[in-house]
Scaffold this active site. Structure first.
Site, short mmCIF file in Angstrom:
data_model
loop_
_atom_site.label_atom_id
_atom_site.label_comp_id
_atom_site.label_asym_id
_atom_site.label_seq_id
_atom_site.Cartn_x
_atom_site.Cartn_y
_atom_site.Cartn_z
N SER A 64 0.82 -1.20 0.00
CA SER A 64 0.00 0.00 0.00
C SER A 64 0.86 1.26 0.00
O SER A 64 1.75 1.40 -0.83
CB SER A 64 -0.95 -0.07 1.20
N HIS A 88 -2.44 -0.53 -4.77
CA HIS A 88 -3.87 -0.24 -4.98
C HIS A 88 -4.07 1.25 -4.90
O HIS A 88 -3.24 1.98 -4.38
CB HIS A 88 -4.76 -0.98 -3.96
#
Length: 159
Positions: A64, A88
């Site tokens: 992340s 993401h």
């Protein structure tokens, strides 16, 4: 976890290392499940201000915000072969409650600004286009091995 490591402590620690030691390059063993975008951007800016070579050696999980923002500030990005990476698009938790349409619009605009910042950071280091980065992270989680992260441009070398 980026959120549990106080960004102010990180800034102070890194400033001391950069300005009071002769270590060059500075090697940082790096593993993180990610965390908040704002904290990660603070860490990114601090690393960039160091002005010395920082080598991040990734191990375990770099996910992340850790992979997409903090890791990208390092001068050199290495990873052990069994390291896993996760990309993401930025997201936020939504709690049950009542929100006005104007509030949701404001929040959506801020999220889009954050996406542009993160995409810009990834474009700068990966060699990918804006469209390639957006299509990679949009609406899904993308898991990568160290070799896949190297091929994508997320890291510089598998060790």
């Amino acid at each position: 976890d980026i959120d549990s490591y106080n960004v102010f402590d990180f800034t102070e620690d890194l400033d001391w290392i950069c300005n009071h030691t002769t270590i060059d390059p500075i090697n940082v063993l790096f593993s993180s499940p990610g965390g908040g975008v704002y904290a990660a951007l603070g860490m990114y800016d601090t690393i960039k201000l160091c002005g010395r070579g920082l080598t991040f050696i990734c191990t375990g999980l770099v996910a992340s915000a850790a992979a997409m923002i903090v890791l990208q500030a390092a001068t050199k990005r290495l990873a052990h072969r069994n390291t896993r990476f996760l990309l993401h698009e930025p997201s936020r938790w939504i709690f049950m409650g009542i929100e006005k349409a104007s509030t949701l619009r404001d929040e959506a605009e801020e999220m889009e600004r954050l996406v542009k910042i993160v995409v810009g950071i990834l474009v700068e280091r990966s060699g990918k286009t804006v469209e390639e980065v957006r299509s990679t992270i949009e609406r899904k989680e993308v898991w990568m091995s160290a070799q896949e992260a190297l091929e994508w441009g997320l890291i510089d070398e598998v060790i």
